[in-house]
Enzyme design. Structure first.
Site, mmCIF file in Angstrom:
data_model
loop_
_atom_site.group_PDB
_atom_site.id
_atom_site.type_symbol
_atom_site.label_atom_id
_atom_site.label_comp_id
_atom_site.label_asym_id
_atom_site.label_seq_id
_atom_site.Cartn_x
_atom_site.Cartn_y
_atom_site.Cartn_z
ATOM 1 C CD GLU A 228 -2.506 1.077 2.803
ATOM 2 O OE1 GLU A 228 -2.715 -0.047 3.314
ATOM 3 O OE2 GLU A 228 -2.840 2.134 3.347
ATOM 4 C CE LYS B 88 -4.474 -0.014 6.353
ATOM 5 N NZ LYS B 88 -3.195 0.657 6.115
HETATM 6 P P1 PGA Z 1 -3.883 6.677 9.402
HETATM 7 O O1 PGA Z 1 -3.015 5.444 8.904
HETATM 8 O O2 PGA Z 1 -5.146 6.159 9.949
HETATM 9 O O3 PGA Z 1 -2.989 7.326 10.411
HETATM 10 O O4 PGA Z 1 -4.095 7.548 8.185
HETATM 11 C C1 PGA Z 1 -3.557 4.362 8.249
HETATM 12 C C2 PGA Z 1 -3.023 4.206 6.867
HETATM 13 O O5 PGA Z 1 -2.188 5.008 6.388
HETATM 14 O O6 PGA Z 1 -3.427 3.271 6.181
HETATM 15 ZN ZN ZN Z 2 -2.163 3.777 4.350
#
Ligand code: PGA
Ligand code: ZN
Length: 424
Positions: free
Chosen positions: A290, A393
């Site tokens: 990702e 996830k």
């Molecule tokens: P965030 O991280 O919730 O801090 O944006 C999750 C991600 O980047 O997938």
């Molecule tokens: Zn991410």
């Protein structure tokens, strides 16, 4: 059949898993149904995400209070939805979008709007006496997502020496969700033992994964492979690895120069980073990557997908922000082959479903996700089953805001019994 209508919607300010304010919405229906929903909050946010309205009052929570969003629910959104049939999710979400009137939900706040949108879905399910996953996904909703467990945290989710944000163990070869969760939770515990032995920290980051100072980014991934094998599993076959570089968080001003500063690995341009990723993909059992490049590096992303997209799932998070406008461009330009799906990046349940549908219609995969700031609300678990995407996830095997989602998936699998499906 008369359907229940909304009689009252209200909100309060609560705290998320990082101790920062967020919104909880309460809803009451004409048939006596009462329920609530809580909104998550990210740290490594994309610049085009829907706007999380924060008060900016330095005297409260360093400006992070959400009392304005709360009063927008109490004084504006709630009254406007009074008497509306709760099963009209698309209508309700559209009403809120129109009431807000901006492109990015900055007037009422995506946190206010999403809280209501989630509460409406949950209340409708409850009113129909259906589990949320079935109400949203229909009679065919029975595929339990493979849990991509984020067992090492770096980047903006920790204060360690790892540049990439998430290292996930993915139980692709398990027969059921319950077994898959066991495979990766056991790996998590074995990893703790290995870190302990090496004198490395076993404190956890924002998503409950370990956040030690590894000697390099490679050390992090090699130690995970070691943990998988020591736990008794075949790396690649039973447990694969997924990564979220969150590359936007280490790109420098040029949009395509990447500074692996935490680990001291130096500066790389897009091509060098793509070549480095190629070596990783060759050497390690990586199944999904990702945000390998930053949100504005569309060219680099496309190049990455051209070189590696036939071997792994290439997921866009910050670059697409669960927004069909950007996902459509990605599909058109073959920027990736999958999109991350986060409810609060776009701000309503209906628009999130639209993003999923666009991916599915184009033969893309889609990867359901929590945020690094979460609450005990397990909405995501039901939503992931309803969306039928096959993987999600939601953090590591620690911190109850993460476990709430995994535990809810265990419940759903148990409820479905033999009819539950599990495959990558
Ligand atoms: P965030 O991280 O919730 O801090 O944006 C999750 C991600 O980047 O997938
Ligand atoms: Zn991410």
């Amino acid at each position: 059949m008369t359907r229940a209508s909304i009689t009252k919607i209200s909100a309060i300010e609560i705290l998320d898993s990082r101790g920062n304010p967020t919104v909880r919405v309460f809803i009451e229906l004409s048939d006596g149904t009462e329920t609530s929903a809580s909104v998550p909050s990210g740290a490594s946010t994309g610049e085009n995400e829907a706007v999380e309205l924060r008060d900016g009052d330095p005297c409260r929570y360093a400006g992070k209070g959400v009392l304005k969003a709360v009063s927008n629910v109490n004084d504006i959104i709630g009254p406007s939805l009074k008497g509306v049939d709760v099963s009209k999710q698309a209508f309700i979400d559209r009403q809120m979008i129109e009431l807000d009137g901006t492109d990015n939900k900055s007037k009422l706040g995506a946190n206010a709007i999403l809280g209501v949108s989630m509460a409406v879905a949950r209340a409708a399910a409850q009113s129909f006496n259906l589990p949320l996953y079935q109400y949203l996904g229909g009679a065919g909703a029975r595929r339990i997502p493979v849990p991509c467990m984020n067992i090492v945290n770096g980047g903006q989710h920790a204060d360690n020496s790892v540049d990439f944000q998430e290292f996930m163990a993915v139980p692709v070869g398990a027969p059921t969700f319950q077994e898959g969760l066991r495979y990766v939770a056991e790996t998590f515990h074995v990893l703790k033992g290995i870190l302990n032995k090496r004198g490395l920290s076993t404190g956890v980051g924002d998503e409950g994964g370990f956040a030690p100072n590894f000697s390099s980014n490679e050390d992090a991934i090699e130690t995970i492979v070691q943990a998988i094998e020591k736990a008794g599993y075949k790396a690649g076959e039973q447990i694969a690895i997924a990564l979220d570089s969150a590359a936007t968080s280490f790109v420098s001003n040029s949009d395509s120069e990447y500074d692996l500063a935490y680990s001291g690995a130096g500066k790389l341009n897009s091509d060098e980073l793509i070549t480095l990723a190629g070596k990783w993909i060759e050497n390690y059992p990586i199944i999904l990557w990702e945000d390998p490049l930053a949100e504005n590096d569309w060219q680099g992303f496309k190049q990455f997908t051209r070189q590696h997209g036939d071997k792994i799932e290439v997921v866009g998070d910050d670059i697409f922000v669960t927004n069909t406008k950007y996902i459509a461009r990605g599909i058109q330009e073959q920027t990736a082959n999958s999109a991350l799906i986060k409810l609060n990046q776009i701000g309503t349940v209906t628009e999130t479903i639209e993003a999923v549908r666009m991916c599915r219609d184009s033969g893309w995969r889609y990867f359901l996700s929590h945020r690094s700031g979460e609450t005990e609300d397990s909405f995501l678990a039901d939503f992931a089953v309803a969306m039928d995407g096959g993987h999600l996830k939601t953090g590591s095997a620690s911190r109850s805001e993460r476990m709430a989602k995994y535990n809810r998936l265990l419940e759903i699998e148990n409820e479905l019994g033999q009819d539950a499906q599990y495959y990558w």
